[in-house]
Design a protein around this motif. Sequence first.
Motif, PDB file in Angstrom:
ATOM      1  N   ILE A 130       0.707  -1.151  -0.067  1.00  0.00           N
ATOM      2  CA  ILE A 130       0.067  -0.028  -0.112  1.00  0.00           C
ATOM      3  C   ILE A 130       0.860   1.270  -0.080  1.00  0.00           C
ATOM      4  O   ILE A 130       0.702   2.180  -0.721  1.00  0.00           O
ATOM      5  CB  ILE A 130      -1.094  -0.227   1.109  1.00  0.00           C
ATOM      6  N   ALA A 131       1.947   1.097   0.714  1.00  0.00           N
ATOM      7  CA  ALA A 131       2.844   2.408   0.771  1.00  0.00           C
ATOM      8  C   ALA A 131       3.662   2.666  -0.607  1.00  0.00           C
ATOM      9  O   ALA A 131       3.641   3.660  -0.953  1.00  0.00           O
ATOM     10  CB  ALA A 131       3.756   2.043   2.060  1.00  0.00           C
ATOM     11  N   LEU A 132       3.935   1.593  -1.275  1.00  0.00           N
ATOM     12  CA  LEU A 132       4.497   1.529  -2.566  1.00  0.00           C
ATOM     13  C   LEU A 132       3.556   2.339  -3.409  1.00  0.00           C
ATOM     14  O   LEU A 132       3.920   3.196  -4.219  1.00  0.00           O
ATOM     15  CB  LEU A 132       5.196   0.236  -2.916  1.00  0.00           C
ATOM     16  N   GLY A 133       2.250   1.858  -3.417  1.00  0.00           N
ATOM     17  CA  GLY A 133       1.143   2.407  -4.115  1.00  0.00           C
ATOM     18  C   GLY A 133       0.943   3.908  -3.844  1.00  0.00           C
ATOM     19  O   GLY A 133       0.848   4.715  -4.908  1.00  0.00           O
ATOM     20  N   GLU A 134       0.897   4.076  -2.697  1.00  0.00           N
ATOM     21  CA  GLU A 134       0.637   5.609  -2.402  1.00  0.00           C
ATOM     22  C   GLU A 134       1.676   6.496  -2.823  1.00  0.00           C
ATOM     23  O   GLU A 134       1.550   7.523  -3.294  1.00  0.00           O
ATOM     24  CB  GLU A 134       0.594   5.677  -0.823  1.00  0.00           C
ATOM     25  N   ALA A 135       2.916   5.963  -2.978  1.00  0.00           N
ATOM     26  CA  ALA A 135       4.117   6.901  -3.137  1.00  0.00           C
ATOM     27  C   ALA A 135       3.949   7.051  -4.734  1.00  0.00           C
ATOM     28  O   ALA A 135       5.066   8.024  -5.145  1.00  0.00           O
ATOM     29  CB  ALA A 135       5.289   6.375  -2.570  1.00  0.00           C
ATOM     30  N   SER A 136       3.610   6.373  -5.518  1.00  0.00           N
ATOM     31  CA  SER A 136       3.661   5.823  -6.735  1.00  0.00           C
ATOM     32  C   SER A 136       3.020   6.920  -7.715  1.00  0.00           C
ATOM     33  O   SER A 136       3.381   7.217  -8.993  1.00  0.00           O
ATOM     34  CB  SER A 136       3.159   4.690  -7.125  1.00  0.00           C
ATOM     35  N   GLY A 137       1.917   7.612  -7.093  1.00  0.00           N
ATOM     36  CA  GLY A 137       1.199   8.604  -7.728  1.00  0.00           C
ATOM     37  C   GLY A 137       0.221   7.825  -8.604  1.00  0.00           C
ATOM     38  O   GLY A 137      -0.449   8.275  -9.561  1.00  0.00           O
ATOM     39  N   ALA A 138       0.042   6.579  -8.603  1.00  0.00           N
ATOM     40  CA  ALA A 138      -1.301   5.791  -9.127  1.00  0.00           C
ATOM     41  C   ALA A 138      -2.491   6.459  -8.653  1.00  0.00           C
ATOM     42  O   ALA A 138      -2.633   6.598  -7.633  1.00  0.00           O
ATOM     43  CB  ALA A 138      -0.974   4.374  -8.839  1.00  0.00           C
ATOM     44  N   GLY A 139      -3.497   6.394  -9.728  1.00  0.00           N
ATOM     45  CA  GLY A 139      -4.676   6.723  -9.326  1.00  0.00           C
ATOM     46  C   GLY A 139      -5.543   5.415  -8.903  1.00  0.00           C
ATOM     47  O   GLY A 139      -6.976   5.622  -8.290  1.00  0.00           O
ATOM     48  N   ARG A 140      -5.076   4.437  -9.167  1.00  0.00           N
ATOM     49  CA  ARG A 140      -5.623   3.187  -8.742  1.00  0.00           C
ATOM     50  C   ARG A 140      -4.723   1.964  -8.404  1.00  0.00           C
ATOM     51  O   ARG A 140      -3.675   1.914  -9.045  1.00  0.00           O
ATOM     52  CB  ARG A 140      -6.621   2.623 -10.256  1.00  0.00           C
ATOM     53  N   ILE A 141      -4.992   1.265  -7.266  1.00  0.00           N
ATOM     54  CA  ILE A 141      -4.429   0.045  -7.002  1.00  0.00           C
ATOM     55  C   ILE A 141      -5.270  -1.182  -6.931  1.00  0.00           C
ATOM     56  O   ILE A 141      -6.139  -1.097  -6.443  1.00  0.00           O
ATOM     57  CB  ILE A 141      -3.702   0.403  -5.557  1.00  0.00           C
ATOM     58  N   GLU A 178      -8.648   1.619   2.475  1.00  0.00           N
ATOM     59  CA  GLU A 178      -9.796   2.118   1.355  1.00  0.00           C
ATOM     60  C   GLU A 178     -10.517   3.432   1.681  1.00  0.00           C
ATOM     61  O   GLU A 178     -10.765   4.453   1.194  1.00  0.00           O
ATOM     62  CB  GLU A 178     -10.771   1.212   1.237  1.00  0.00           C
ATOM     63  N   ALA A 179     -10.631   3.523   2.970  1.00  0.00           N
ATOM     64  CA  ALA A 179     -11.523   4.748   3.625  1.00  0.00           C
ATOM     65  C   ALA A 179     -10.660   5.737   3.807  1.00  0.00           C
ATOM     66  O   ALA A 179     -10.819   7.016   3.324  1.00  0.00           O
ATOM     67  CB  ALA A 179     -11.776   4.479   4.931  1.00  0.00           C
ATOM     68  N   ARG A 180      -9.223   5.573   4.156  1.00  0.00           N
ATOM     69  CA  ARG A 180      -8.248   6.637   4.259  1.00  0.00           C
ATOM     70  C   ARG A 180      -7.889   7.057   2.893  1.00  0.00           C
ATOM     71  O   ARG A 180      -7.730   8.418   2.704  1.00  0.00           O
ATOM     72  CB  ARG A 180      -7.102   6.227   4.795  1.00  0.00           C
ATOM     73  N   LEU A 181      -7.778   6.435   1.578  1.00  0.00           N
ATOM     74  CA  LEU A 181      -7.594   7.025   0.386  1.00  0.00           C
ATOM     75  C   LEU A 181      -8.594   7.387  -0.377  1.00  0.00           C
ATOM     76  O   LEU A 181      -8.320   7.838  -1.672  1.00  0.00           O
ATOM     77  CB  LEU A 181      -6.685   5.764  -0.362  1.00  0.00           C
ATOM     78  N   LEU A 182      -9.991   7.433   0.214  1.00  0.00           N
ATOM     79  CA  LEU A 182     -10.993   7.872  -0.733  1.00  0.00           C
ATOM     80  C   LEU A 182     -10.915   9.018  -1.434  1.00  0.00           C
ATOM     81  O   LEU A 182     -10.536  10.054  -0.801  1.00  0.00           O
ATOM     82  CB  LEU A 182     -12.188   7.675   0.100  1.00  0.00           C
ATOM     83  N   GLY A 183     -11.016   9.226  -2.826  1.00  0.00           N
ATOM     84  CA  GLY A 183     -10.887  10.375  -3.392  1.00  0.00           C
ATOM     85  C   GLY A 183      -9.588  10.624  -4.043  1.00  0.00           C
ATOM     86  O   GLY A 183      -9.107  11.547  -4.790  1.00  0.00           O
ATOM     87  N   LYS A 184      -8.498   9.737  -3.418  1.00  0.00           N
ATOM     88  CA  LYS A 184      -7.080  10.081  -3.867  1.00  0.00           C
ATOM     89  C   LYS A 184      -6.670   8.790  -4.735  1.00  0.00           C
ATOM     90  O   LYS A 184      -6.129   8.921  -5.511  1.00  0.00           O
ATOM     91  CB  LYS A 184      -6.111   9.969  -2.634  1.00  0.00           C
ATOM     92  N   ILE A 185      -7.098   7.638  -4.207  1.00  0.00           N
ATOM     93  CA  ILE A 185      -6.672   6.403  -4.956  1.00  0.00           C
ATOM     94  C   ILE A 185      -7.947   5.236  -4.874  1.00  0.00           C
ATOM     95  O   ILE A 185      -8.358   5.321  -3.869  1.00  0.00           O
ATOM     96  CB  ILE A 185      -5.485   5.582  -4.446  1.00  0.00           C
ATOM     97  N   ARG A 186      -8.271   4.761  -5.981  1.00  0.00           N
ATOM     98  CA  ARG A 186      -9.209   3.863  -6.107  1.00  0.00           C
ATOM     99  C   ARG A 186      -8.767   2.555  -5.695  1.00  0.00           C
ATOM    100  O   ARG A 186      -7.724   2.228  -6.421  1.00  0.00           O
ATOM    101  CB  ARG A 186      -9.868   3.542  -7.491  1.00  0.00           C
ATOM    102  N   LEU A 187      -9.017   1.937  -4.672  1.00  0.00           N
ATOM    103  CA  LEU A 187      -8.572   0.612  -4.372  1.00  0.00           C
ATOM    104  C   LEU A 187      -9.533  -0.515  -4.877  1.00  0.00           C
ATOM    105  O   LEU A 187     -10.937  -0.543  -4.655  1.00  0.00           O
ATOM    106  CB  LEU A 187      -8.381   0.407  -2.968  1.00  0.00           C
TER     107      LEU A 187
END
Lengths: 371, 92
Positions: A167-178, A214-223
Amino acid sequence: MNAGAAPPLALVAELTHRCPLHCVYCSNPLQMSPRDAELPPEIWMRVFREAAALGVLQTDFTGGEPLARPDLAELIRAARDAGLYVSLITSGLPLEEKRLEELVRAGLDHLQLSFQGAREESANEFSGARAHAQKLRVLKWLRGQRIGLTLNFVLHRRNLDQLEEMIALGEASGAGRIEFAHVQYYGWAFANRERLLPTREQLDRSLAVLKEAEARLLGKIRLVHVVPDYYAKYPKACMGGWGRKILLVTPSGDALPCHAAQLLPVMRFENVRDRNLREIWESSEAFRKFRGEEWMPEPCRSCERRAQDFGGCRCQAFLLTGEAAATDPVCSLSPQRPRVDAIVAAANAAPAAACTTTDWLYRPNPPSNSA
Amino acid sequence: MTPEQHRKPRLAPGCRMNDKSQQPRVLLMPEKALRLNGPSLEIVERCDGKHTVQQIIVQLQKLYSKGDPQKVEDDILGYLALLHEQRALDFE
Ligand code: SF4
Ligand code: SF4
């Protein structure tokens, strides 16, 4: 619902079965298309136009590794020109920054980069290749490109405990979706199943971690999360239903309702070299076989979930029961569910940490010619 | 999340509409497509990073002048928030 069947949403274009990786859970069939049987670009281009005319909106370029095709940029441009949204599903190698820029210029809409984990050593073990560091390089190059980015992590017994790091790798990557996708047990994964199936404890912990993220990243990254269906009460709606959403074309041109369909016995698949995509979709025997509800046995036939999961996965039914038309045995209503329970019980007999085998069955490369 | 009036919504990377010549019009994004018609098409066409949320509201209130202006505004804000949650929109 056959002639006049609603059009598929996506064309999955398996451009090649060649791949520099050897993932132990690869979803390619055990019998891969040889290189000399691969469709030439002109035929793919016709297929893209036929797909758009049929009402398809998106195409996913996959494989194998699509980057193994030197004409990839040309194919992306042709699919865009036909009016399709183009996704590239890739392991990220072989690739250089210049070629990535070329693919984006050709009209690539979205790139999905697949990871085998968050830690280099084990990721390389699961893919049988030194691939992880290159993926991190690709992520860096992608920062300068304005296209959609999905990170895909394939989850299983041996990497599920790295979930927070992924999750941390995904958050740092700039991806819109994981996408967190548990291994699905066909192809090579079926052969490595005992080493890949997680324990119930691992799974429960991972569900809690993902829910929080999922709750924390809502609107930032679609999980997006795909659960291992051996643990589910009901099966997944495989491919969104047979012949309903997805049309897949193999490297040699066979048109399939799902990527594993070739393992089903006595089924004949039409080839795009010989027939128009619309005819294949609407009236070929393979696409009609399990479309709708006619074919369903009990308990599906009278079940109220049948329009939701379509009786589950045909390939899974065949692999586990020997009957392609059986109710998917992962369904708790299936009379064959005890077979799945036995597999799950075996997976839970020892704690996950006890399994450290490196004795995998790796996916090899396809042969170079059909002889 | 309610979008703020002065922000400029713009389609996120990987999200675009299909071509004007194609019917029906849809918003394309990774592994997903949303059908656009009437008001949703009018809204998405203005998510270009140039129009503010407020300008979109005023323009649609004119376009749908028979509707209740408050309802038009609420619908737009709700739709923008939905697109944002699906990662189809950035606010600049
Ligand atoms: S070996 Fe790995 S990277 Fe290559 S096609 Fe299979 S799953 Fe994808
Ligand atoms: S019985 Fe068939 S339709 Fe009902 S939940 Fe199980 S697989 Fe789905």
